[in-house]
Write a protein that holds these residues in place. Sequence first.
Motif, PDB file in Angstrom:
ATOM      1  N   GLY A 101       0.800  -1.212   0.000  1.00 59.28           N
ATOM      2  CA  GLY A 101       0.000   0.000   0.000  1.00 59.28           C
ATOM      3  C   GLY A 101       0.838   1.270   0.000  1.00 59.28           C
ATOM      4  N   PRO A 102       0.189   2.399  -0.217  1.00 61.48           N
ATOM      5  CA  PRO A 102       0.891   3.677  -0.388  1.00 61.48           C
ATOM      6  C   PRO A 102       1.577   4.197   0.865  1.00 61.48           C
ATOM      7  CG  PRO A 102      -1.473   4.019  -0.295  1.00 61.48           C
ATOM      8  CD  PRO A 102      -1.261   2.537  -0.367  1.00 61.48           C
ATOM      9  N   SER A 103       1.142   3.758   2.039  1.00 62.16           N
ATOM     10  CA  SER A 103       1.706   4.302   3.277  1.00 62.16           C
ATOM     11  C   SER A 103       2.891   3.491   3.809  1.00 62.16           C
ATOM     12  CB  SER A 103       0.624   4.384   4.362  1.00 62.16           C
ATOM     13  OG  SER A 103       0.138   3.089   4.680  1.00 62.16           O
ATOM     14  N   ALA A 104       3.207   2.368   3.177  1.00 64.88           N
ATOM     15  CA  ALA A 104       4.321   1.545   3.625  1.00 64.88           C
ATOM     16  C   ALA A 104       5.654   2.171   3.240  1.00 64.88           C
ATOM     17  CB  ALA A 104       4.214   0.150   3.026  1.00 64.88           C
ATOM     18  N   ILE A 105       6.675   1.882   4.022  1.00 67.46           N
ATOM     19  CA  ILE A 105       8.042   2.310   3.712  1.00 67.46           C
ATOM     20  C   ILE A 105       8.698   1.233   2.850  1.00 67.46           C
ATOM     21  CG2 ILE A 105      10.329   2.776   4.655  1.00 67.46           C
ATOM     22  CD1 ILE A 105       8.910   3.767   7.209  1.00 67.46           C
ATOM     23  N   ILE A 106       9.283   1.635   1.748  1.00 66.21           N
ATOM     24  CA  ILE A 106      10.041   0.709   0.915  1.00 66.21           C
ATOM     25  C   ILE A 106      11.441   1.269   0.720  1.00 66.21           C
ATOM     26  CG2 ILE A 106      10.275  -0.375  -1.352  1.00 66.21           C
ATOM     27  CD1 ILE A 106       7.255  -0.474  -1.538  1.00 66.21           C
ATOM     28  N   GLY A 107      12.430   0.504   1.178  1.00 66.28           N
ATOM     29  CA  GLY A 107      13.819   0.884   1.003  1.00 66.28           C
ATOM     30  C   GLY A 107      14.510  -0.090   0.078  1.00 66.28           C
ATOM     31  N   LEU A 108      15.488   0.392  -0.660  1.00 66.61           N
ATOM     32  CA  LEU A 108      16.184  -0.438  -1.640  1.00 66.61           C
ATOM     33  C   LEU A 108      17.696  -0.344  -1.470  1.00 66.61           C
ATOM     34  CD1 LEU A 108      14.108   0.416  -4.839  1.00 66.61           C
ATOM     35  CD2 LEU A 108      13.828  -1.553  -3.328  1.00 66.61           C
ATOM     36  N   THR A 109      18.366  -1.469  -1.718  1.00 71.03           N
ATOM     37  CA  THR A 109      19.821  -1.521  -1.661  1.00 71.03           C
ATOM     38  C   THR A 109      20.425  -1.088  -2.985  1.00 71.03           C
ATOM     39  OG1 THR A 109      19.846  -3.298  -0.018  1.00 71.03           O
ATOM     40  CG2 THR A 109      21.807  -3.068  -1.391  1.00 71.03           C
ATOM     41  N   VAL A 110      21.510  -0.337  -2.905  1.00 67.57           N
ATOM     42  CA  VAL A 110      22.253   0.071  -4.100  1.00 67.57           C
ATOM     43  C   VAL A 110      23.706  -0.367  -3.929  1.00 67.57           C
ATOM     44  CG1 VAL A 110      23.105   2.021  -5.464  1.00 67.57           C
ATOM     45  CG2 VAL A 110      20.764   2.037  -4.577  1.00 67.57           C
ATOM     46  N   LYS A 111      24.143  -1.265  -4.800  1.00 74.66           N
ATOM     47  CA  LYS A 111      25.521  -1.746  -4.754  1.00 74.66           C
ATOM     48  C   LYS A 111      26.354  -1.253  -5.935  1.00 74.66           C
ATOM     49  CE  LYS A 111      24.464  -6.067  -2.333  1.00 74.66           C
ATOM     50  NZ  LYS A 111      24.610  -7.554  -2.361  1.00 74.66           N
ATOM     51  N   ASN A 112      25.671  -0.813  -6.992  1.00 81.58           N
ATOM     52  CA  ASN A 112      26.376  -0.437  -8.213  1.00 81.58           C
ATOM     53  C   ASN A 112      25.491   0.490  -9.044  1.00 81.58           C
ATOM     54  OD1 ASN A 112      24.484  -2.223  -9.582  1.00 81.58           O
ATOM     55  ND2 ASN A 112      25.760  -3.907  -8.862  1.00 81.58           N
ATOM     56  N   GLN A 113      26.003   0.895 -10.197  1.00 81.21           N
ATOM     57  CA  GLN A 113      25.266   1.829 -11.041  1.00 81.21           C
ATOM     58  C   GLN A 113      23.972   1.230 -11.574  1.00 81.21           C
ATOM     59  OE1 GLN A 113      25.974   4.957 -11.399  1.00 81.21           O
ATOM     60  NE2 GLN A 113      24.328   5.433 -12.854  1.00 81.21           N
ATOM     61  N   THR A 114      23.986  -0.077 -11.863  1.00 84.62           N
ATOM     62  CA  THR A 114      22.758  -0.732 -12.336  1.00 84.62           C
ATOM     63  C   THR A 114      21.662  -0.636 -11.292  1.00 84.62           C
ATOM     64  OG1 THR A 114      24.019  -2.271 -13.711  1.00 84.62           O
ATOM     65  CG2 THR A 114      21.769  -2.909 -13.148  1.00 84.62           C
ATOM     66  N   ASP A 115      22.026  -0.904 -10.030  1.00 83.05           N
ATOM     67  CA  ASP A 115      21.057  -0.761  -8.935  1.00 83.05           C
ATOM     68  C   ASP A 115      20.558   0.673  -8.841  1.00 83.05           C
ATOM     69  OD1 ASP A 115      21.356  -3.427  -8.242  1.00 83.05           O
ATOM     70  OD2 ASP A 115      22.699  -3.030  -6.550  1.00 83.05           O
ATOM     71  N   ALA A 116      21.479   1.625  -8.950  1.00 83.49           N
ATOM     72  CA  ALA A 116      21.109   3.033  -8.819  1.00 83.49           C
ATOM     73  C   ALA A 116      20.112   3.444  -9.899  1.00 83.49           C
ATOM     74  CB  ALA A 116      22.357   3.907  -8.879  1.00 83.49           C
TER      75      ALA A 116
END
Length: 219
Positions: A101-116
Motif C-alpha cells: 500500500g501507499p503508506s508503507a516504507i520501501i527501502g532499496l539496496t544500491v551496490k552499483n550503477q545498475t542498482d542506482a
Amino acid sequence: MMTVDYRLNALVDASLADIAPLAELAAVAARHGATIIQYRDKAASTRQMIEQATLIAEALRGTGVPLVVNDRVDVALASGADGVHLGADDMDAEMARRLLGPSAIIGLTVKNQTDAMRVAQAPADYACIGGVFETISKVNPDTPVGIDGLRQLRAFLRQARPDMPVGAIAGIRLDRIEPVIAAGADGVAVISALFRSVNIAAAATEFRRHIDAALELRI
C-alpha cells in the motif's frame, strides 16, 4: 511516498540474539537515537520471522520509530511492520508497493550503477548504498564501494531523486560517520558497532550525536 528519517538505521540482525532478545535491542536503540529499525534474518523460517518481527513491532510501539523487514514482504504484512527493505534479488518495488500500500516504507539496496538506475525509477522511499567498507556482519561477495563509490552513486541518485534520503551501510564506525556523510549519505545503517558495544544505549546516543553534527557541517 513516505518521508523517512534515515539518520540512524539500527539493524537488528538474527546474529545478535546472543546479546539479548532482538525486540529488547531494537527498543533500546529506538529510545536512544535510532530513527528507523530494520530486522534481518537470513535463516529463520517464515513463522519464526513473523513471530520475531511482531515482537519487535510491539517493542517499538510508542517510540515513533518505524520497523522495516529485510527481504520479506510477507513477513512485513503478517507482523504489522511499517515496511520492507529490498535487495536486487528480492521482490521488485512495484509489486511490493501494490501489496503493502501507499503508506508503507520501501527501502532499496544500491551496490552499483545498475542498482542506482533501477532505484531511480522505483516507488521507493529511501535507498542505502553499500557495502561501503568491509564488514563482519554479513557474508558479502561484492567488493566494497568505498568513499569514492559512495560519492558517485549518491551524486547520481541526488540528480535522479533529489528528495529521496540515501544511507550508507557496512563497516560503519563513529570515525567513519563524518566522511560518509561528507560524501553524500543522509545517514548510516549500523549493526556491530552499535549492538556489540559495551553500552548500547550510550552507543546509540553517540552515533546520533555524530550523525547530526556531520549533517550540520555539510549544510
